[in-house]
Design a protein around this motif. Structure first.
Motif: not given
Length: 268
Positions: A199-222
């Motif tokens: 039921x979660x709607x969006x993401x707040x991601x700390x340091x996804x740029x630093x750890x190359x993880x931003x795609x892991x969030x955008x792939x789920x939440x656009x």
């Protein structure tokens, strides 16, 4: 940009049952996601007048929302705030995680006790407490809630699981939506799609740029992703990769207010 509007109604079978009895369906609760790629400020350490152009801000549940902006309510769900440990010990000691020797399990990096969400009964009890905080967020005028430390199971010495965390998130998401609030996935790439399915709607991601993880969030939440970086290099990297589509800010690690001596803020 125009925020995404979601509607949460009664379960489909209940709707069919109501229609079958000849009654009208209940009016669904509405909630609004943060605008995509909006200028954001992360103020969970201290509330202050947002920088010019900011339209989305995250503040602690004890703070007052910033007038005229989209406000996200920070709630430490899976661990205690350091100044609230004695309250938990006095009132809900059974909900503090303990190891086999009876010692409290603590996140040493932040001095926070882990909350025990290992059983349905304990999750129900924790949800009753946190949902009261969510009610407070709604009554103050916040538009979304940010439950932190979802990944406490990784610091539990095997006493908690990802499934435990997701089960509690599902309870909180139902309540947040019922109160007209969106709810975020805070960090935790290991959830995959489980958070959204809960039921979660969006993401707040700390340091996804630093750890190359931003795609892991955008792939789920656009593009419904807010990014916080704590170093200039990581901020620049995130902006170069996602600046045109995501909300990205640079903050100091302790998210202090202007004048603190460590305050840092930038946005792209």
């Amino acid at each position: 940009m125009i925020p995404v509007l979601r509607r949460i109604g009664v379960p489909a079978l209940a709707v069919l049952a109501v229609i079958g009895l000849g009654f009208g369906a209940a009016e669904p609760t509405t909630y609004t996601l943060p605008p995509v790629n909006a200028k954001f400020d992360y103020q969970i350490g201290a509330a202050y007048t947002p920088p010019s152009g900011v339209t989305v801000v995250s503040r602690d549940r004890t703070a007052t929302p910033a007038a005229g902006l989209y406000n996200i309510c920070y709630v430490n769900v899976f661990q205690t705030q350091p100044d609230e440990i004695s309250w938990w010990q006095t009132n809900h000691n059974d909900l503090l995680l303990k190891d086999s020797s009876g010692k409290y399990v603590v996140d040493g990096a932040w001095g926070e006790n882990l909350i025990d969400v290992s059983t349905p009964a304990k999750r129900t009890a924790v949800a009753a407490i946190v949902n009261g905080w969510i009610d407070g967020c709604a009554s103050k005028g916040f538009k979304a809630v940010e439950p932190d430390n979802i990944d406490s199971y990784e610091r539990s010495g095997g006493l908690l699981t990802k499934a435990n965390a997701v089960a509690l998130l599902q309870l909180l998401a139902l309540h947040a939506h019922d109160k007209g609030l969106a709810i975020a996935q805070k960090n935790t790439t290991a959830l995959g799609t489980a958070g959204k399915n809960a039921g979660l709607d969006f993401a707040i991601a700390e340091e996804c740029g630093r750890y190359n993880e931003c795609d892991a969030y955008t792939s789920v939440y656009g593009n419904n992703v807010i990014v916080i970086e704590y170093t200039k290099n990581a901020f620049t990297k995130a902006c170069n990769g996602y600046g045109p589509s995501l909300s990205i800010v640079l903050r100091d690690l302790n998210v202090t207010a202007p004048g603190s001596g460590t305050y840092k803020y930038d946005a792209c």
